[in-house]
Design an enzyme around this catalytic site. Structure first.
Site, PDB file in Angstrom:
ATOM      1  N   GLY A 262       0.789  -1.225   0.000  1.00 35.61           N
ATOM      2  CA  GLY A 262       0.000   0.000   0.000  1.00 35.61           C
ATOM      3  C   GLY A 262       0.820   1.274   0.000  1.00 35.61           C
ATOM      4  O   GLY A 262       1.845   1.387  -0.678  1.00 35.61           O
TER       5      GLY A 262
ATOM      6  N   ALA B  51       2.066   2.588   9.507  1.00 33.17           N
ATOM      7  CA  ALA B  51       1.387   1.317   9.803  1.00 33.17           C
ATOM      8  C   ALA B  51       0.000   1.552  10.399  1.00 33.17           C
ATOM      9  O   ALA B  51      -0.177   2.391  11.283  1.00 33.17           O
ATOM     10  CB  ALA B  51       2.232   0.488  10.764  1.00 33.17           C
ATOM     11  N   GLY B  52      -0.972   0.807   9.895  1.00 31.68           N
ATOM     12  CA  GLY B  52      -2.329   0.946  10.414  1.00 31.68           C
ATOM     13  C   GLY B  52      -3.208  -0.212   9.996  1.00 31.68           C
ATOM     14  O   GLY B  52      -2.912  -0.919   9.027  1.00 31.68           O
TER      15      GLY B  52
ATOM     16  N   SER C  58      -5.455  10.561   8.378  1.00 36.66           N
ATOM     17  CA  SER C  58      -6.510  10.305   7.401  1.00 36.66           C
ATOM     18  C   SER C  58      -7.528  11.424   7.539  1.00 36.66           C
ATOM     19  O   SER C  58      -7.654  12.033   8.611  1.00 36.66           O
ATOM     20  CB  SER C  58      -7.190   8.956   7.687  1.00 36.66           C
TER      21      SER C  58
ATOM     22  N   TYR D 265     -11.057   3.996  14.313  1.00 35.39           N
ATOM     23  CA  TYR D 265     -10.106   4.546  13.339  1.00 35.39           C
ATOM     24  C   TYR D 265     -10.070   6.075  13.406  1.00 35.39           C
ATOM     25  O   TYR D 265      -8.999   6.683  13.392  1.00 35.39           O
ATOM     26  CB  TYR D 265     -10.504   4.077  11.939  1.00 35.39           C
TER      27      TYR D 265
ATOM     28  N   LYS E 156      -6.807   8.318  14.389  1.00 35.44           N
ATOM     29  CA  LYS E 156      -6.222   9.274  13.449  1.00 35.44           C
ATOM     30  C   LYS E 156      -6.302  10.706  13.967  1.00 35.44           C
ATOM     31  O   LYS E 156      -5.435  11.535  13.650  1.00 35.44           O
ATOM     32  CB  LYS E 156      -6.895   9.152  12.082  1.00 35.44           C
TER      33      LYS E 156
ATOM     34  N   THR F 136      -5.420   2.295  -3.529  1.00 39.44           N
ATOM     35  CA  THR F 136      -4.548   1.198  -3.103  1.00 39.44           C
ATOM     36  C   THR F 136      -5.208  -0.135  -3.451  1.00 39.44           C
ATOM     37  O   THR F 136      -6.355  -0.176  -3.908  1.00 39.44           O
ATOM     38  CB  THR F 136      -4.306   1.263  -1.588  1.00 39.44           C
TER      39      THR F 136
END
Length: 253
Positions: A16, A90-91, A151, A163, A167, A198
């Site tokens: 990605g 990284a996520g 994000s 998430y 973020k 991606t």
């Protein structure tokens, strides 16, 4: 900071955005420390970086584990003799509604495990890697740059309590670290990507992709290379620190 011969660590580098950024920087002469959990993907990414023209080494590491992170960044500093930058990329995703109902009855709630897994990797992992990278930069005396990948979901996105919270936290760390670490010659910046094309996004249903793209003012998804270009710009511009750059095609105008 000149990219040529700079040592830059990238987390989540096996695929990605992480891999795209690593390859882009390698093509500009950077030396890459590639960090991920999957050795096979790391090996492939390392080969791609070398083919692009940059030296690279791989490090298998769980960014949510303090001992592994500290050991990994100590190894990077030892192996390369320097550490000039890190991209905290990284996520993971564990999407779900906070509460789901049917006919007035609660049928599902976001599980604590869903919440904790994302917070552990996406927020705690950034904290651990940022701290470890800064420690090595200070010890080496060469300063450096920390880039946190957030994000546009940091502003809140339905179905992403975990998430979005992570973020938002990652974004909040940017000005804090910029203020705290400037005395050591360390800058900190953040990138908040919008919808980027991606492999994960490409696997979505065509109708979902069409609906998603229609809401973007530029009427297309971003390319991984456009995020990589932004990272390179941050590294090279010595007066950028403490700010987020949103790369989203105007989605959050």
């Amino acid at each position: 900071m000149k990219l040529q011969d700079s040592v830059i660590a990238v987390t989540g580098a096996g695929q990605g955005l992480g891999r795209a950024m690593a390859e882009y920087l390698a093509a500009r002469g950077a030396r890459l420390a590639l960090i991920d959990l999957v050795p096979e993907k790391l090996e492939t990414a390392a080969i791609a970086c070398r083919e692009a023209g940059g030296d690279s080494r791989i490090y298998v590491c769980n960014v949510a584990r303090e001992d592994e992170v500290d050991a990994t960044f100590a190894a990077i500093a030892r192996d390369f003799g320097a550490l000039n930058g890190v991209i905290n990329n990284a996520g993971i995703l564990r999407d779900g509604l906070l509460i789901k109902t049917k006919d007035g009855e609660i049928t599902q709630r976001m599980e604590l495990a869903q919440w904790q897994a994302v917070i552990d990797v996406n927020l705690t992992g950034v904290f651990l890697c940022g701290r470890a990278a800064a420690s090595q930069m200070i010890a080496l005396g060469n300063g450096g740059v920390i880039i946190n990948i957030a994000s546009i979901s940091r502003a809140g996105n339905m179905g992403q309590s975990n998430y979005s919270a992570a973020k938002a936290g990652v974004s909040a760390l940017v000005p804090v670290w910029a203020k705290e670490l400037a005395r050591y010659g360390i800058r900190c910046m953040g990138i908040a990507p919008g919808f980027i094309e991606t492999d994960m996004v490409a696997s979505m249903k065509p109708e979902a992709l069409e609906k998603m793209t229609a809401g973007i003012p530029l009427k297309r998804m971003g390319q991984p290379e456009e995020i990589a270009q932004t990272a390179a710009f941050i590294f090279e511009n010595e007066y950028l620190s403490g700010r987020m750059i949103e790369v989203d095609g105007g989605l959050r105008l």
